[in-house]
Write a protein that holds these residues in place. Structure first.
Motif, PDB file in Angstrom:
ATOM      1  N   ALA A  51       0.836  -1.205   0.000  1.00  0.00           N
ATOM      2  CA  ALA A  51       0.000   0.000   0.000  1.00  0.00           C
ATOM      3  C   ALA A  51       0.870   1.255   0.000  1.00  0.00           C
ATOM      4  O   ALA A  51       0.573   2.234  -0.699  1.00  0.00           O
ATOM      5  N   THR A  52       1.957   1.229   0.763  1.00  0.00           N
ATOM      6  CA  THR A  52       2.838   2.391   0.822  1.00  0.00           C
ATOM      7  C   THR A  52       3.600   2.572  -0.479  1.00  0.00           C
ATOM      8  O   THR A  52       3.823   3.703  -0.934  1.00  0.00           O
ATOM      9  N   THR A  53       3.999   1.473  -1.112  1.00  0.00           N
ATOM     10  CA  THR A  53       4.668   1.566  -2.413  1.00  0.00           C
ATOM     11  C   THR A  53       3.777   2.262  -3.436  1.00  0.00           C
ATOM     12  O   THR A  53       4.220   3.157  -4.177  1.00  0.00           O
ATOM     13  N   LEU A  54       2.512   1.870  -3.486  1.00  0.00           N
ATOM     14  CA  LEU A  54       1.585   2.543  -4.396  1.00  0.00           C
ATOM     15  C   LEU A  54       1.407   4.007  -4.012  1.00  0.00           C
ATOM     16  O   LEU A  54       1.334   4.888  -4.880  1.00  0.00           O
ATOM     17  N   ALA A  55       1.343   4.280  -2.702  1.00  0.00           N
ATOM     18  CA  ALA A  55       1.171   5.658  -2.241  1.00  0.00           C
ATOM     19  C   ALA A  55       2.382   6.521  -2.607  1.00  0.00           C
ATOM     20  O   ALA A  55       2.240   7.712  -2.885  1.00  0.00           O
ATOM     21  N   ILE A  56       3.561   5.917  -2.616  1.00  0.00           N
ATOM     22  CA  ILE A  56       4.772   6.648  -2.996  1.00  0.00           C
ATOM     23  C   ILE A  56       4.703   7.075  -4.460  1.00  0.00           C
ATOM     24  O   ILE A  56       5.226   8.130  -4.843  1.00  0.00           O
ATOM     25  N   THR A  57       4.045   6.277  -5.279  1.00  0.00           N
ATOM     26  CA  THR A  57       3.877   6.625  -6.689  1.00  0.00           C
ATOM     27  C   THR A  57       2.599   7.418  -6.943  1.00  0.00           C
ATOM     28  O   THR A  57       2.259   7.686  -8.098  1.00  0.00           O
ATOM     29  N   ARG A  58       1.895   7.756  -5.870  1.00  0.00           N
ATOM     30  CA  ARG A  58       0.655   8.544  -5.927  1.00  0.00           C
ATOM     31  C   ARG A  58      -0.436   7.839  -6.733  1.00  0.00           C
ATOM     32  O   ARG A  58      -1.235   8.476  -7.428  1.00  0.00           O
ATOM     33  N   ARG A  59      -0.504   6.510  -6.636  1.00  0.00           N
ATOM     34  CA  ARG A  59      -1.506   5.735  -7.361  1.00  0.00           C
ATOM     35  C   ARG A  59      -2.686   5.396  -6.455  1.00  0.00           C
ATOM     36  O   ARG A  59      -2.485   4.910  -5.350  1.00  0.00           O
ATOM     37  N   SER A  60      -3.883   5.605  -6.955  1.00  0.00           N
ATOM     38  CA  SER A  60      -5.065   5.019  -6.333  1.00  0.00           C
ATOM     39  C   SER A  60      -5.164   3.566  -6.796  1.00  0.00           C
ATOM     40  O   SER A  60      -4.510   3.169  -7.762  1.00  0.00           O
ATOM     41  N   ILE A  61      -5.960   2.775  -6.103  1.00  0.00           N
ATOM     42  CA  ILE A  61      -6.172   1.387  -6.502  1.00  0.00           C
ATOM     43  C   ILE A  61      -7.515   1.302  -7.227  1.00  0.00           C
ATOM     44  O   ILE A  61      -8.554   1.567  -6.630  1.00  0.00           O
ATOM     45  N   PRO A  62      -7.506   0.938  -8.518  1.00  0.00           N
ATOM     46  CA  PRO A  62      -8.761   0.855  -9.271  1.00  0.00           C
ATOM     47  C   PRO A  62      -9.467  -0.477  -9.039  1.00  0.00           C
ATOM     48  O   PRO A  62      -9.047  -1.284  -8.197  1.00  0.00           O
ATOM     49  N   ALA A  63     -10.496  -0.732  -9.810  1.00  0.00           N
ATOM     50  CA  ALA A  63     -11.306  -1.947  -9.652  1.00  0.00           C
ATOM     51  C   ALA A  63     -10.617  -3.140 -10.314  1.00  0.00           C
ATOM     52  O   ALA A  63     -11.132  -3.754 -11.249  1.00  0.00           O
ATOM     53  N   PHE A 112     -14.587  -1.384   0.292  1.00  0.00           N
ATOM     54  CA  PHE A 112     -14.216  -0.048   0.752  1.00  0.00           C
ATOM     55  C   PHE A 112     -15.207   1.015   0.298  1.00  0.00           C
ATOM     56  O   PHE A 112     -14.990   2.195   0.522  1.00  0.00           O
ATOM     57  N   GLY A 113     -16.304   0.575  -0.360  1.00  0.00           N
ATOM     58  CA  GLY A 113     -17.405   1.487  -0.613  1.00  0.00           C
ATOM     59  C   GLY A 113     -17.605   1.943  -2.034  1.00  0.00           C
ATOM     60  O   GLY A 113     -18.544   2.688  -2.307  1.00  0.00           O
ATOM     61  N   GLY A 114     -16.744   1.537  -2.968  1.00  0.00           N
ATOM     62  CA  GLY A 114     -16.908   1.998  -4.340  1.00  0.00           C
ATOM     63  C   GLY A 114     -16.032   1.225  -5.292  1.00  0.00           C
ATOM     64  O   GLY A 114     -15.680   0.076  -5.036  1.00  0.00           O
ATOM     65  N   ASN A 115     -15.653   1.859  -6.407  1.00  0.00           N
ATOM     66  CA  ASN A 115     -14.879   1.172  -7.433  1.00  0.00           C
ATOM     67  C   ASN A 115     -13.394   1.524  -7.409  1.00  0.00           C
ATOM     68  O   ASN A 115     -12.670   1.235  -8.363  1.00  0.00           O
ATOM     69  N   ASP A 116     -12.950   2.145  -6.320  1.00  0.00           N
ATOM     70  CA  ASP A 116     -11.520   2.405  -6.164  1.00  0.00           C
ATOM     71  C   ASP A 116     -11.205   2.708  -4.700  1.00  0.00           C
ATOM     72  O   ASP A 116     -12.100   2.899  -3.873  1.00  0.00           O
ATOM     73  N   VAL A 117      -9.922   2.693  -4.409  1.00  0.00           N
ATOM     74  CA  VAL A 117      -9.412   3.209  -3.137  1.00  0.00           C
ATOM     75  C   VAL A 117      -8.514   4.381  -3.500  1.00  0.00           C
ATOM     76  O   VAL A 117      -7.493   4.206  -4.179  1.00  0.00           O
ATOM     77  N   ARG A 118      -8.905   5.572  -3.102  1.00  0.00           N
ATOM     78  CA  ARG A 118      -8.200   6.769  -3.537  1.00  0.00           C
ATOM     79  C   ARG A 118      -6.880   6.958  -2.787  1.00  0.00           C
ATOM     80  O   ARG A 118      -6.741   6.532  -1.637  1.00  0.00           O
ATOM     81  N   CYS A 119      -5.964   7.641  -3.458  1.00  0.00           N
ATOM     82  CA  CYS A 119      -4.734   8.091  -2.808  1.00  0.00           C
ATOM     83  C   CYS A 119      -4.827   9.600  -2.644  1.00  0.00           C
ATOM     84  O   CYS A 119      -4.968  10.331  -3.636  1.00  0.00           O
TER      85      CYS A 119
END
Length: 223
Positions: free
Chosen positions: A103-115, A123-130
């Protein structure tokens, strides 16, 4: 301190230790909070989890002046976004913050997690935002986290880590573990030719409907 509060404090410590045993967190970089009436119980700052006792857990008023707390140790430096989440999301009873590897690696690249997997729907929708970056412990970071959590129960934090919430401590920790699992799957899918094939909004909407009775996701503790 009554038995209910003492039990909640013990459970916070148990989950902090479990975070490190499982690899979800390292050192004292993570922190956990739980709602207790009109107050928040929160891990203290820079205290090894194995040395933590229930008396060391910090108590803070949810609607008191900024920084007001009681206990023998200072609250986590991240007390502000814990408090603001519990203030602004009355359905949330607990918050888990950690720096897990994927999760931190993705956050370092400023990526949200898509579907990329149907479990994103928990988590409530079709992505997890960064959320965007702001220094730890600041009002700016708290505001950015709240924005990323609109309609969601977890988010990544740019160049920092992740946060997950739940109706109670166990649900919040379950979501934190599921978030790191999802982050790991997404990370590995990015290494393959063509990258991940994402689910459509209609497919995620169908999953959301089916999750109405799904385990930790269901019931009055749901967020």
């Amino acid at each position: 301190m009554n038995d209910i509060e003492a039990g909640l404090r013990r459970r916070i410590i148990e989950l902090c230790r479990e975070m490190n045993r499982s690899g979800l967190n390292q050192g004292t970089s993570g922190n956990i909070s739980a709602r207790f009436g009109d107050r928040m119980l929160l891990t203290p700052s820079a205290t090894p989890y194995d040395a933590m006792t229930p008396e060391m857990i910090v108590s803070m008023p949810l609607d008191g002046p900024d920084g007001e707390w009681s206990g023998p140790l200072k609250p986590s430096t991240e007390w502000r976004f814990h408090r603001d989440i519990l203030r602004n999301k009355p359905e949330a009873g607990a918050v888990v913050h950690a720096h897990p590897t994927f999760a931190t690696t993705l956050a370092i690249t400023r990526r949200s997690i898509p579907a990329c997997h149907y479990m994103v729907a928990i988590f409530g929708g079709n992505d997890v935002r960064c959320c965007d970056y702001a220094r730890y412990g600041t009002p700016e970071l708290s505001e950015l986290v709240l924005q990323a959590l609109q309609g969601r129960s977890a988010c990544l934090m740019a160049n920092h880590g992740m946060v997950a919430l739940g109706g109670d401590l166990d649900q919040a920790m379950w979501r934190a573990v599921e978030l790191e699992t999802l982050a790991r799957q997404y990370y590995y899918s990015l290494q393959l030719d063509g990258g991940p094939v994402l689910l459509s909004e209609a497919q995620i909407a169908d999953v959301l409907r089916s999750f109405a009775g799904y385990g930790h996701q269901s019931g009055k503790t749901g967020v």
